[in-house]
Scaffold this motif. Structure first.
Motif, short mmCIF file in Angstrom:
data_model
loop_
_atom_site.label_atom_id
_atom_site.label_comp_id
_atom_site.label_asym_id
_atom_site.label_seq_id
_atom_site.Cartn_x
_atom_site.Cartn_y
_atom_site.Cartn_z
N PHE A 1 6.03 31.64 44.14
CA PHE A 1 7.04 32.56 43.64
C PHE A 1 6.43 33.48 42.59
N THR A 2 7.18 34.52 42.22
CA THR A 2 6.71 35.47 41.22
C THR A 2 7.86 35.78 40.27
N GLN A 3 7.53 36.46 39.20
CA GLN A 3 8.60 36.89 38.30
C GLN A 3 9.47 37.91 39.01
N THR A 4 10.75 37.82 38.80
CA THR A 4 11.69 38.72 39.45
C THR A 4 11.33 40.18 39.19
N VAL A 5 11.38 40.98 40.25
CA VAL A 5 11.19 42.42 40.13
C VAL A 5 12.45 43.08 40.68
N PRO A 6 13.46 43.32 39.82
CA PRO A 6 14.71 43.91 40.30
C PRO A 6 14.48 45.33 40.81
N ASP A 7 15.25 45.71 41.83
CA ASP A 7 15.16 47.09 42.27
C ASP A 7 16.15 47.93 41.47
N GLU A 8 16.11 49.22 41.65
CA GLU A 8 16.91 50.13 40.82
C GLU A 8 18.40 49.85 40.92
N GLY B 1 12.94 36.85 33.11
CA GLY B 1 12.59 35.50 33.49
C GLY B 1 11.14 35.26 33.81
N THR B 2 10.92 34.26 34.67
CA THR B 2 9.59 33.80 35.06
C THR B 2 9.61 33.55 36.56
N ASN B 3 8.60 32.87 37.07
CA ASN B 3 8.63 32.53 38.49
C ASN B 3 9.65 31.43 38.77
N ASN C 1 9.11 25.32 46.90
CA ASN C 1 7.85 25.72 47.51
C ASN C 1 8.00 27.10 48.15
N ASP C 2 7.19 28.04 47.71
CA ASP C 2 7.13 29.35 48.34
C ASP C 2 6.14 29.24 49.49
N ASN C 3 6.60 29.52 50.70
CA ASN C 3 5.74 29.39 51.87
C ASN C 3 4.58 30.37 51.88
N GLY C 4 4.66 31.41 51.04
CA GLY C 4 3.55 32.33 50.93
C GLY C 4 3.42 33.32 52.07
N ASN C 5 4.46 33.49 52.87
CA ASN C 5 4.38 34.43 53.98
C ASN C 5 4.58 35.87 53.55
N ASN C 6 4.92 36.07 52.29
CA ASN C 6 5.10 37.41 51.72
C ASN C 6 6.15 38.25 52.45
N THR C 7 7.09 37.59 53.11
CA THR C 7 8.18 38.35 53.74
C THR C 7 9.19 38.82 52.69
N VAL C 8 9.28 38.08 51.60
CA VAL C 8 10.12 38.48 50.46
C VAL C 8 9.24 38.39 49.23
N THR C 9 9.11 39.48 48.50
CA THR C 9 8.25 39.47 47.32
C THR C 9 9.07 39.79 46.08
N GLY C 10 8.50 39.50 44.92
CA GLY C 10 9.14 39.83 43.66
C GLY C 10 10.36 38.99 43.38
N LYS C 11 10.37 37.74 43.80
CA LYS C 11 11.52 36.86 43.60
C LYS C 11 11.10 35.56 42.94
N ALA C 12 11.90 35.14 41.97
CA ALA C 12 11.72 33.82 41.36
C ALA C 12 12.34 32.77 42.27
N PHE D 1 13.08 22.69 48.36
CA PHE D 1 13.36 23.99 48.95
C PHE D 1 12.04 24.57 49.44
N ASN D 2 11.96 24.91 50.72
CA ASN D 2 10.79 25.57 51.31
C ASN D 2 11.27 26.91 51.84
N CYS D 3 10.75 28.00 51.26
CA CYS D 3 11.26 29.30 51.67
C CYS D 3 10.27 30.41 51.34
N ASP D 4 10.65 31.62 51.67
CA ASP D 4 9.92 32.82 51.28
C ASP D 4 10.83 33.59 50.34
N GLY D 5 10.43 33.71 49.09
CA GLY D 5 11.28 34.38 48.12
C GLY D 5 12.29 33.41 47.54
#
Length: 128
Positions: free
Chosen positions: A80-87, A103-105, A43-54, A12-16
């Protein structure tokens, strides 16, 4: 009835998030979702278009709450990063628990489901 899906030897190659394990009211009265992820690379492409997602995220918008079994083995996660849920992800109707493990990344518990509803096993170790 247990509805299951298997991802084997996938890349899987993606953002988020790459996978969203999710159940809703239209799942034909199934009460359990089982996912096997084996020999995969995320693989997280690292484009930072989606952040805070495992790489793998679990969510629930169904009452009663679905049961989830997630089995991950021999899988590599790059970025990837550890999930950061929104409100909006913390609605108690959907099974959220205060101070729940998110969770984790590798995996993200988007709704903070308690381990009464969510089971995560990585390389034969029950991590949640």
């Amino acid at each position: 009835m247990d509805m299951g899906v298997t991802f084997k030897e996938c890349t899987f190659n993606c953002d988020g998030k790459a996978l969203l394990v999710y159940a809703n009211v239209l799942d034909n009265n199934t009460n359990k979702q089982t996912v096997h992820i084996t020999d995969c690379v995320f693989n997280d492409n690292g484009n930072n278009t989606v952040t805070g997602k495992a790489a793998i995220e679990i969510s629930n918008t169904y009452t009663p709450i679905k049961l989830y079994d997630i089995f991950i083995s021999n899988t590599t996660v790059n970025g990837f990063t550890q999930t950061v849920p929104d409100e909006n992800d913390f609605n108690a109707t959907y099974g959220s628990v205060e101070n729940g493990d998110i969770g984790t990344n590798v995996w993200g518990n988007k709704c903070k489901l308690s381990n009464q509803y969510l089971n995560v096993v990585i390389d034969d170790v029950d991590v949640y």
